[in-house]
Design an enzyme around this catalytic site. Structure first.
Site, PDB file in Angstrom:
ATOM      1  CG  HIS A  66      -0.390   0.364   2.499  1.00  0.00           C
ATOM      2  ND1 HIS A  66       0.022  -0.573   3.418  1.00  0.00           N
ATOM      3  CD2 HIS A  66      -0.154   1.567   3.058  1.00  0.00           C
ATOM      4  CE1 HIS A  66       0.483   0.042   4.504  1.00  0.00           C
ATOM      5  NE2 HIS A  66       0.396   1.344   4.301  1.00  0.00           N
ATOM      6  CG  ASP A  95      -0.120  -3.851   2.780  1.00  0.00           C
ATOM      7  OD1 ASP A  95       0.413  -3.435   1.727  1.00  0.00           O
ATOM      8  OD2 ASP A  95      -0.394  -3.107   3.738  1.00  0.00           O
ATOM      9  N   GLY A 142       3.355   6.543   8.505  1.00  0.00           N
ATOM     10  CA  GLY A 142       4.773   6.735   8.235  1.00  0.00           C
ATOM     11  C   GLY A 142       5.607   5.516   8.567  1.00  0.00           C
ATOM     12  N   GLY A 194       5.139  -0.497   6.016  1.00  0.00           N
ATOM     13  CA  GLY A 194       6.184  -1.170   5.262  1.00  0.00           C
ATOM     14  C   GLY A 194       7.380  -1.569   6.103  1.00  0.00           C
TER      15      GLY A 194
END
Length: 282
Positions: A66, A100, A192, A195
């Site tokens: 994403h 994801d 932020g 990932g």
């Protein structure tokens, strides 16, 4: 986008991953010491941080799908690389955030140092019960944007079983996900941090169990953070990175099995400032 990795070419053997040459202790709280998490990557676009990632060998970074459809970081131990290729998981579904997962191919290999090391990855079949994980990132904290000097943040979070998490998130948690965070709230990843890695230590090795994915707000009671479960993607990662080019290690939990009882009543929003001060943050 470009990547800043906080810095043996192939093949990468198991012994080369998950080591922290400068990390002599872990201190819960906020600021991470230099070199404590040497696989942590910061993804930049137009000079600004927008997501995290983890170095899994000298040429590849693992992140969240994403993150691909901001503050400039300065670090004397960092190394900058452009990204030559972004590979999103082909079955990534924006809602409900299933699969994801993304791989970033660096424009040129990085050299490993005391400050730049690859992380090991949880192999297929790994189990996590009531274990404590560590999450790192440069995302939002309780006051909003991470203030100057923008030191990498770290936080410890307990794993929450998928059955209980699925109940809390009203049946939106799949087997490709895992959850972590205290049910009383106060510790989490946030905007932020997406990932970035969620890791656990086994012996002398740090193993990445999850990729920061999504959550309901940040650090709210009864809404733990949700992470893509790395062990479900061993075949997909090997398909692109190459067999034996990453350090997959099987993690077998030795902690008690979760209490999967679904809470009958949710607590909302009463997070004290003390708890909020412990937040790092997707």
């Amino acid at each position: 986008p470009s990547l800043l990795a906080c810095n043996d070419p192939f093949p990468l053997l198991l012994k080369a991953c998950g080591s922290v040459p400068l990390n002599t202790k872990i201190v819960g709280g906020t600021n991470a010491s230099a070199g404590a998490w040497p696989w942590q990557a910061s993804l930049h676009q137009y000079g600004s941080h927008f997501c995290g990632g983890s170095l899994i060998n000298s040429e590849w970074v693992l992140s969240a799908a994403h993150c691909f459809p901001s503050q400039k970081l300065t670090n004397s131990n960092e190394l900058s690389r452009n990204v030559s290729e972004i590979i999103r998981h082909p079955e990534y579904n924006n809602l409900p955030h299933d699969n994801d997962m993304a791989l970033l191919h660096l424009s040129s290999p990085v050299s490993f140092t005391n400050y730049i090391q690859p992380v090991c990855l949880a192999a297929e079949g790994s189990t996590f019960n009531s274990d404590t994980m560590w999450v790192t990132g440069w995302g939002n904290v309780n006051s909003g944007d991470l203030p100057s000097p923008q030191i990498l943040q770290e936080v410890d979070v307990p794993v929450v079983g998928n059955s209980k998490c699925n109940c809390l998130y009203e049946e939106s948690i799949t087997d490709n996900m895992m959850c972590a965070g205290p049910l009383e709230g106060g510790k989490d990843s946030c905007q932020g941090d997406s990932g970035g890695p969620m890791v656990i230590k086994q012996g002398s090795k740090w193993i990445q169990a999850g990729v920061v994915s999504f959550g309901e707000g940040c650090a709210l009671p009864n809404f733990p953070g949700v992470y893509a479960r790395v062990s479900k993607y061993q075949n997909w990662i090997n398909q692109h990175v190459g067999l034996n080019n990453t350090g997959f290690i099987h993690y077998a939990s030795t902690t008690p099995v979760h209490n999967e009882t679904c809470p009958t009543q949710r607590m909302f929003l009463n997070i004290t400032m003390t708890k909020q001060n412990e937040i790092i943050h997707h």
